[in-house]
Design a protein around this motif. Structure first.
Motif, PDB file in Angstrom:
ATOM      1  N   GLN A 295       0.857  -1.081   0.158  1.00  0.00           N
ATOM      2  CA  GLN A 295      -0.082   0.175  -0.127  1.00  0.00           C
ATOM      3  C   GLN A 295       0.970   1.137   0.183  1.00  0.00           C
ATOM      4  N   LEU A 311      -7.784  -4.501   6.002  1.00  0.00           N
ATOM      5  CA  LEU A 311      -6.956  -3.380   5.187  1.00  0.00           C
ATOM      6  C   LEU A 311      -8.007  -2.121   4.750  1.00  0.00           C
ATOM      7  N   THR A 365      -6.425  -9.514  12.238  1.00  0.00           N
ATOM      8  CA  THR A 365      -5.553  -9.726  10.711  1.00  0.00           C
ATOM      9  C   THR A 365      -4.951 -11.148  10.801  1.00  0.00           C
TER      10      THR A 365
END
Length: 1105
Positions: A295, A311, A365
């Motif tokens: 990113q 995300l 996550t």
RNA sequence: GGGGGAGUAGCUCAAUCGGUCAGAGCGGCGGGCUUAUAUCCCGCUGGUUCCAGGUUCGAGUCCUGGCUCCCCUACCA
């Protein structure tokens, strides 16, 4: 003569009168004396927490306790009636703290533990006194102290605990210091309620703990445990349940930069930002795939399955690997610079990725933040992998020294500051609120933290992954939990799901955390030698005295509580070093769990104990107690005796408001006990409770109370009727009555019903089924009022047959007295009030309370006639059907009819002339005739008994049913029948009568009634006479005349046919008919007769002229 | 998240081993009885027995799946 009785009773006032009578006559003491030496029935009272006034939810359980104790007393059984109070523990501390305005444990220590503990004792004494008064008001008969004594001791305790005073005991005065008298409450020489703060109670728990230690089951655990920062104490597994609530926490995703991979970070999610200071590792799952995404300039590692949720914004996947690939990677922790972290990591430890089976991808996550100082699973994992532990917070939930700017801050409140700090330093990734179930303190609703602590545990033993019946003796011997399960198996649980619940709890129970870092409670007798690590557990006060090497003099004369007991030191049994008691107090369920031993004098009177242990019966509310009182009793009894502490346990649910929600002051659906007692009366309450199904929550409120009161009023009205007419007739039970066998059928019926009801109610109550008992009682009282009495009224009021009248009075009197005795355990006040008048006022030799009479089954058994009861049921059914017919034909019951015909189902019933006469009177016809199935009015129908023939016939059933319905039946000579070509034996069918189409009939389950609806002029005239009579009675009532007032009566012109009935109407209404126009101003009315309106008027006949 | 239980009339609850027509009480409406009754009786009203399948001669009841609620249990980060 009976005392007069009002038809509008004030139950509440009456209850207070009865309470005074019981007190003055010492009725309870006499009951106990009467039953002394009888067969024993051992009831054990579960202690009520003496911390607040009693609520209506307590009243439900206490009504059961009193009900069953009274019932067994009526069976002549000898019982212990000792009431109990639960006294120690955090719930009392919290209230005392609140009264003092304290907010933390520091406040308590500054105030002085001795003064604080004394206040706790005083609070218990205050509410014990209050609850005693409330329980007396509820009608409970228990052995307890005079509330005034408890209040006096409480007061003295506040002034001068060491002053010597005297209290009256059952065998004479007892003298000791105030403090020690309080500690000796409930012991035999003082009597009254037991208090779990008592010396003996605490002493026996010490003995229990010493035994646990002797077997090697007591240990000190170093672990992260749920912790309440407000109370400053850890919570045991038992306490964890109540407090789960939905809570919104910060869902924080942070980045952990990888040391060996420039520009790459792990993404880790947490809902407890305050624990980040203690991060030592990041865990990945062995079966989870991990990806590297890009990113902008950043590269992140996270679980593949969490890409979409974790995300923010667009990303590109660059690489994918298995979780094991990541293991060992080093990363930079967010708080590595804090001194506490640096020192924990001193021996060259670095943050790294570890493998953990439990990691999943459902939330976060897929990479889990591991802080062994802040979570118990983390701790276990850390222990296995040898990770360092960073415990960041103190007892109050504040950061310890060594945490930089965080030190001194409240951990639960630093989330935003941590987020800001992480953002500033580049560790922040994303923040989003997250709602989940989170544990809270059951006492003060503070969200719990997980904190590194030293606590004391009783090991429950291993859980074996195999069916219980396959366990070997060795396995059971090695595991306390299975030993307890064996004890559970020997207990009867009502409702029966209780057993499964308890076993389930035992299977899942972790080790029992028994320590609490508090002040008011059992002083744990654990001496942990700082020099050599040996643990000594003292088994009792005497042993402590013998082993004390310092501080005994200062302790002597005090109850075994903090702070007094803390000063005693012993010599370590191994190295001889002086050792202090650990500062912790005990889990309060230890206090209640020892009760089957302490209150039954296990230690000082073993023979007595053996007579009363195990208890035959205990009862408490199910929710919660499986892991509390039930559990602690089971555990302690198993350790000490390997025996069940009680044989039968009856559990019930919760009291809710009438709106179906928990009672809550702010919702306006809460009712205080005192208010309920004052407004509805406790018998009304007790009736509601007894009727309620125990496995369901009860909806308690004023409307439900009204329904309950209506039922009691029906009984009261029967009683008031009886008293009124017995007084008028000057009848008393001393008058000789005809033998029951010679009395009319109704008399024999109601006495049979009374006998049957007594047997059923006894059976139900012996089986701990109050619902079944109240149902039987309701049905009986209904029959007594709406059938027996309604049909018998004339016999009491104006019978010409003296012998019949005496039979009626004797019957109703006996039925009412029997009713009182059957109701006595449930409605102790109403039953005794009625009994007092029905029996005591007229018979000086009788027992002066219904509660001193025995259970009546045996005395009534001779009245039983089940065949008569069944026949009467048919008669009642016939009356119902006739009423239905009248309603359809629009013929009032007042209008006499010539006749009716009755066909009965083929059940071998005998409805003799007596019952036919009774039916005729009730439905107001001249005659009732039985018709058989040859009659033109009905035909025979066959009702196949499906449960009997279903299995045999199978698929031909529909044809059989169709044939039966259409009447396509062949009756065989031997009583069998043929339907659709299939022959059914006589016991496979029931032959019923049903109406032939086209006649004016009603039918129900084979019972058929045909009504002759033809009216003749004579019948109409008679109906008019009845109408006239009713109008006169109405007018009498309107004029507020007494029952026996004579009247002067004026009646307008009547048709001759009606006029012939006038003399009998006059007799019925106690009237003298006066010719001519009535004087003006008298009460008058117009009656609509068949021949037109007629005016009537009346006045009271002047006595002397 | 795991385990258990329950869904029946407006409300509170029944319905035996799977058996013919799912019943009470409260509420509502209409009528009746009654100088014990603020009671009671009769009638009417009110039901897709949570939904969808299945087994069976027959399912409120047994089986499967779904929905909803409750209880127990649980620090998943």
């Amino acid at each position: 003569m009976f005392r007069p009785v009002t038809s509008k009773p004030d139950f509440v006032a009456q209850e207070h009168e009865i309470l005074a009578l019981w007190r003055d006559r010492r009725t309870f003491a006499r009951l106990r004396a009467q039953n002394a030496g009888g067969p024993k029935w051992s009831f054990l009272d579960g202690p009520i927490t003496a911390n607040n006034p009693m609520g209506v939810h307590h009243a439900w359980g206490r009504a059961y306790k009193d009900l069953y104790q009274r019932f067994h007393a009526m069976l002549g059984e000898d019982q212990r009636f000792q009431n109990g109070f639960d006294c120690q523990g955090l719930w009392v501390e919290v209230n005392v703290e609140r009264d003092l305005g304290f907010t933390s444990k520091r406040d308590i220590e500054a105030y002085g533990i001795d003064r604080f503990v004394t206040l706790c004792k005083q609070r218990v004494l205050t509410y014990a006194a209050r609850q005693t008064e409330q329980s007396i008001r509820l009608g409970m008969w228990m052995d307890w102290n005079d509330p005034a004594d408890l209040r006096r001791l409480g007061e003295l305790l506040g002034h001068e605990p060491s002053a010597v005073t005297t209290i009256e005991g059952p065998d004479g005065p007892v003298t000791d210091t105030v403090e020690m008298l309080v500690g000796r409450l409930g012991m035999p020489d003082i009597g009254g309620s037991y208090f779990t703060f008592g010396n003996e109670n605490n002493d026996l728990i010490w003995g229990f703990l010493a035994e646990v230690h002797r077997r090697g089951w007591l240990y000190k655990g170093h672990d992260t445990m749920p912790w309440c920062p407000r109370c400053g104490t850890g919570l045991s597994q038992m306490e964890m349940n109540e407090g789960y609530q939905d809570r919104e926490d910060p869902g924080l995703t942070v980045r952990f930069p990888l040391v060996d991979r420039q520009g790459e970070s792990l993404l880790v999610w947490t809902t407890t930002p305050w624990t980040l200071t203690s991060n030592v590792a990041a865990a990945v799952g062995p079966n989870v795939r991990y990806v590297k995404v890009r990113q902008g300039e950043d590269r992140f590692w996270l679980g593949k399955g969490t890409l979409k949720t974790a995300l923010q914004g667009p990303f590109t996947v660059e690489e994918e690997v298995a979780g094991s690939e990541l293991v060992g990677w080093r990363y930079t922790g967010p708080y590595d610079d804090l001194p506490a972290v640096r020192s924990a990591f001193a021996d060259e430890y670095e943050h790294r990725v570890v493998l953990w089976d439990e990691v999943g991808e459902d939330e976060g996550t897929g990479i889990v933040h591991i802080a062994p100082g802040c979570g118990s699973e983390d701790y276990q994992l850390g222990k296995m992998l040898g990770l360092p532990v960073v415990g960041p917070i103190d007892e109050d939930g504040r950061y310890l020294d060594g945490f930089g700017w965080l030190s001194g801050l409240d951990a639960p409140n630093v989330a935003q500051q941590i987020v800001d700090d992480l953002e500033r330093r580049g560790f922040f990734y994303h923040l989003e609120p997250f709602t989940h179930r989170y544990p809270h303190c059951w006492r003060c609703a503070t969200p719990l933290l997980y904190r590194l602590v030293d606590e004391w545990f009783i090991a429950m033993g291993p859980v074996y992954d195999q069916p219980r019946e396959t366990l070997t003796t060795e396995q059971v011997e090695a595991s306390l939990r299975y030993q307890i399960m064996e004890v559970v198996d020997r207990i009867r649980w009502i409702p029966d799901f209780g057993s499964d619940r308890e076993l389930d709890w035992l299977r899942n129970m972790h080790d029992w955390m028994i320590s609490k870092k508090r002040y008011w409670g059992l002083a744990l007798p654990i001496y942990d030698c700082g020099a050599c690590g040996t643990i000594d557990v003292i088994g009792g006060r005497e042993e402590l005295h013998a082993r004390a090497i310092a501080g005994w003099e200062a302790f002597e004369g005090h109850t075994p509580h903090r702070p007094w007991v803390d000063g005693v030191r012993i010599a370590c049994s191994r190295c001889g070093a002086p050792v202090e008691r650990i500062k912790d107090v005990g889990n309060p369920w230890l206090d209640a769990g020892i009760v089957p031993f302490s209150t039954l004098h296990y230690r000082e009177a073993p023979d007595y104990w053996a007579q009363w242990f195990p208890a035959d019966f205990i009862t408490e509310s199910f929710p919660g107690q499986f892991r509390n009182w039930f559990y602690s009793m089971l555990a302690m009894s198993t350790v000490l005796k390997r025996q069940e502490p009680f044989k039968t346990i009856f559990g019930y649910a919760l009291v809710f408001g009438e709106d179906g929600r928990p009672m809550h002051k702010s919702w306006g659906n809460a009712i205080e006990f005192d208010e309920a007692a004052d407004r509805m009366g406790v018998d009304v309450m007790r009736w509601m409770f007894a009727k309620a199904r125990p496995e369901e929550n009860i909806l308690f409120g004023w409307h439900a109370a009204d329904e309950s009161r209506r039922e009691l009023l029906i009984l009261w009205n029967v009683y008031a009727f009886f008293i009124t007419y017995a007084r008028l007739a000057v009848w008393t039970p001393a008058e000789a009555a005809p033998p029951v066998a010679d009395r009319p059928v109704l008399d024999r019926w109601i006495l049979s019903r009374a006998a049957g009801t007594a047997a059923v109610v006894e059976d139900r109550l012996r089986d701990v089924d109050a619902v079944g008992a109240t149902r039987a009682l309701s049905a009986f009282m209904d029959g007594l009022s709406t059938w027996y009495l309604r049909l018998s009224r004339r016999r009491f009021s104006r019978s010409d047959d003296a012998r019949d009248r005496v039979a009626a009075f004797a019957t109703l009197h006996e039925a009412l007295v029997a009713t009182c005795r059957m109701l006595a355990p449930i409605l102790p006040f109403l039953s005794d009030a009625m009994y007092g008048n029905l029996v005591t006022t007229v018979d000086g030799t009788a027992r002066d309370s219904v509660h001193l009479t025995g259970w009546p089954t045996a005395e009534l058994a001779g009245h039983r006639d089940e065949r008569l009861e069944a026949s009467m049921a048919s008669a009642q059914g016939a009356v119902d059907l006739a009423r239905t017919l009248r309603s359809i034909a629009q013929l009032k019951t007042r209008q006499p009819l010539a006749g009716a015909w009755l066909a009965l189902p083929d059940r071998g019933l005998a409805v003799g002339p007596d019952l036919l006469r009774l039916i005729a009177d009730e439905i107001n016809v001249k005659a009732v005739t039985i018709i058989d199935d040859e009659s033109a009015l009905i035909e025979r129908r066959v009702k196949p008994l499906l449960p009997k023939i279903g299995k045999r016939l199978g698929s031909s059933i529909p044809a059989v049913i169709a044939a039966a319905r259409s009447g396509d039946v062949r009756f065989e000579a031997d009583g069998s029948v043929t339907l659709a070509g299939i022959t059914l034996a006589p016991d496979e069918v029931e032959v019923q009568a049903t109406p032939r189409p086209g006649t004016a009939v009603a039918e129900d389950d084979g019972l058929v009634v045909v009504l002759d609806t033809a009216l003749t002029p004579e019948l109409i005239a008679e109906g008019d006479a009845r109408e006239l009579q009713r109008a006169i009675q109405d007018l009498r009532k309107e004029a507020a005349l007494e029952l026996d007032d004579q009247i002067d009566l004026w009646v307008g012109a009547l048709p001759p046919a009606v006029a012939t009935h006038l003399p009998s109407v006059a007799t019925e209404t106690l009237a003298e008919v006066v010719e001519g126009e009535p004087p003006a101003g008298l009460p008058q009315a117009t009656v609509e007769l068949d021949g037109g309106p007629v005016v009537i008027a009346l006045r009271r006949h002047a006595d002397d002229g």
